[in-house]
Scaffold this motif. Sequence first.
Motif, PDB file in Angstrom:
ATOM      1  N   PRO A 111       0.797  -1.230   0.000  1.00  0.00           N
ATOM      2  CA  PRO A 111       0.000   0.000   0.000  1.00  0.00           C
ATOM      3  C   PRO A 111       0.827   1.276   0.000  1.00  0.00           C
ATOM      4  CG  PRO A 111       0.052  -0.906   2.214  1.00  0.00           C
ATOM      5  CD  PRO A 111       0.778  -1.877   1.332  1.00  0.00           C
ATOM      6  N   ILE A 112       2.120   1.206   0.368  1.00  0.00           N
ATOM      7  CA  ILE A 112       2.970   2.397   0.380  1.00  0.00           C
ATOM      8  C   ILE A 112       3.997   2.284  -0.734  1.00  0.00           C
ATOM      9  CG2 ILE A 112       4.701   3.693   1.683  1.00  0.00           C
ATOM     10  CD1 ILE A 112       3.327   2.800   4.242  1.00  0.00           C
ATOM     11  N   VAL A 113       3.989   3.268  -1.636  1.00  0.00           N
ATOM     12  CA  VAL A 113       4.993   3.330  -2.697  1.00  0.00           C
ATOM     13  C   VAL A 113       5.721   4.657  -2.541  1.00  0.00           C
ATOM     14  CG1 VAL A 113       5.447   3.344  -5.169  1.00  0.00           C
ATOM     15  CG2 VAL A 113       3.567   1.942  -4.255  1.00  0.00           C
ATOM     16  N   GLU A 114       6.990   4.578  -2.194  1.00  0.00           N
ATOM     17  CA  GLU A 114       7.798   5.801  -2.087  1.00  0.00           C
ATOM     18  C   GLU A 114       8.226   6.211  -3.486  1.00  0.00           C
ATOM     19  OE1 GLU A 114      12.081   7.320  -0.460  1.00  0.00           O
ATOM     20  OE2 GLU A 114      11.079   5.761   0.733  1.00  0.00           O
ATOM     21  N   LEU A 115       7.749   7.361  -3.923  1.00  0.00           N
ATOM     22  CA  LEU A 115       8.105   7.877  -5.242  1.00  0.00           C
ATOM     23  C   LEU A 115       9.476   8.542  -5.210  1.00  0.00           C
ATOM     24  CD1 LEU A 115       4.645   9.421  -6.205  1.00  0.00           C
ATOM     25  CD2 LEU A 115       5.521   7.127  -6.728  1.00  0.00           C
ATOM     26  N   GLY A 116       9.812   9.132  -4.090  1.00  0.00           N
ATOM     27  CA  GLY A 116      11.100   9.795  -3.934  1.00  0.00           C
ATOM     28  C   GLY A 116      11.111  10.568  -2.632  1.00  0.00           C
ATOM     29  N   HIS A 117      12.209  11.305  -2.425  1.00  0.00           N
ATOM     30  CA  HIS A 117      12.275  12.154  -1.239  1.00  0.00           C
ATOM     31  C   HIS A 117      12.989  13.452  -1.585  1.00  0.00           C
ATOM     32  CE1 HIS A 117      16.170  10.021  -0.892  1.00  0.00           C
ATOM     33  NE2 HIS A 117      16.589  11.153  -0.368  1.00  0.00           N
ATOM     34  N   ILE A 118      12.765  14.441  -0.742  1.00  0.00           N
ATOM     35  CA  ILE A 118      13.396  15.745  -0.913  1.00  0.00           C
ATOM     36  C   ILE A 118      14.178  16.031   0.358  1.00  0.00           C
ATOM     37  CG2 ILE A 118      13.023  18.203  -1.331  1.00  0.00           C
ATOM     38  CD1 ILE A 118      10.333  17.413  -2.653  1.00  0.00           C
ATOM     39  N   GLU A 119      15.474  16.296   0.201  1.00  0.00           N
ATOM     40  CA  GLU A 119      16.319  16.593   1.358  1.00  0.00           C
ATOM     41  C   GLU A 119      16.456  18.101   1.512  1.00  0.00           C
ATOM     42  OE1 GLU A 119      20.201  14.537   2.599  1.00  0.00           O
ATOM     43  OE2 GLU A 119      20.855  16.443   1.695  1.00  0.00           O
ATOM     44  N   TYR A 120      16.264  18.552   2.744  1.00  0.00           N
ATOM     45  CA  TYR A 120      16.430  19.960   3.099  1.00  0.00           C
ATOM     46  C   TYR A 120      17.626  20.091   4.028  1.00  0.00           C
ATOM     47  CZ  TYR A 120      11.978  21.361   1.118  1.00  0.00           C
ATOM     48  OH  TYR A 120      10.963  21.649   0.250  1.00  0.00           O
ATOM     49  N   LEU A 121      18.566  20.941   3.657  1.00  0.00           N
ATOM     50  CA  LEU A 121      19.655  21.338   4.541  1.00  0.00           C
ATOM     51  C   LEU A 121      19.471  22.840   4.744  1.00  0.00           C
ATOM     52  CD1 LEU A 121      22.130  20.770   6.207  1.00  0.00           C
ATOM     53  CD2 LEU A 121      23.514  20.973   4.133  1.00  0.00           C
ATOM     54  N   ILE A 122      18.900  23.192   5.886  1.00  0.00           N
ATOM     55  CA  ILE A 122      18.475  24.562   6.152  1.00  0.00           C
ATOM     56  C   ILE A 122      19.551  25.296   6.951  1.00  0.00           C
ATOM     57  CG2 ILE A 122      16.733  25.961   7.350  1.00  0.00           C
ATOM     58  CD1 ILE A 122      14.737  23.692   6.658  1.00  0.00           C
ATOM     59  N   PHE A 123      19.885  26.511   6.494  1.00  0.00           N
ATOM     60  CA  PHE A 123      20.859  27.360   7.176  1.00  0.00           C
ATOM     61  C   PHE A 123      20.190  28.534   7.879  1.00  0.00           C
ATOM     62  CE2 PHE A 123      22.928  25.606   3.347  1.00  0.00           C
ATOM     63  CZ  PHE A 123      23.840  24.770   3.976  1.00  0.00           C
TER      64      PHE A 123
END
Length: 195
Positions: A111-123
């Motif tokens: 039931p869960i399909v990971e399409l992708g991810h977005i990485e945040y490196l916040i300054f």
Amino acid sequence: MKKSVIALAMGLMLLASGAMAFENNLIGIFAEPEALTCAAAAPVGMPMNIYIIAWLVDIPAITAAEFRIDNYTGNPGYPNAIVTQTWNSPLTVGTIDEGFSIAFTEAQPGPIVELGHIEYLIFNPTFPGEDYKMCVAETLDSGNLVVVDAAYVTIPVDGWCFVFNCVVGGPNGNCECLDTIPVQDSNWGAVKALY
């Protein structure tokens, strides 16, 4: 009676685990690959991933998806943040803020399909701000918010939101994941959905 007790026990297990239960097929943005929460604080100086997930209720597997992320932060670069997209297939077309398609060479089971991810490196501690909401929505060009099943049938799905730095009662209200489903009430909704 026995059915009610089993449903209540399952609901309490969901409540204890923090898992969400969905009634419809959807594409959403979540704080973890298990699709447990749709809000998180954005830490400064530490990488943080958010996950784009297709949650399949009555579709066994998908071969593609088409959507966009409304109010996407983009990649502003230093001194605000470095934002990096990583997709789980090299077969992608378009831009995430206007219209994006991803396809897979093999059907991806739910039931869960990971399409992708977005990485945040916040300054910058003010980026992206309090109650910053990004929502999965229809593409601007075709108007599609869909998945394609293993038989190559296009199926419309719902879009869910993600909220950075949610402040309940803040300027944008109650930090909803989906219209009428607030983040803080989503676990109780999971229990109610069982009935």
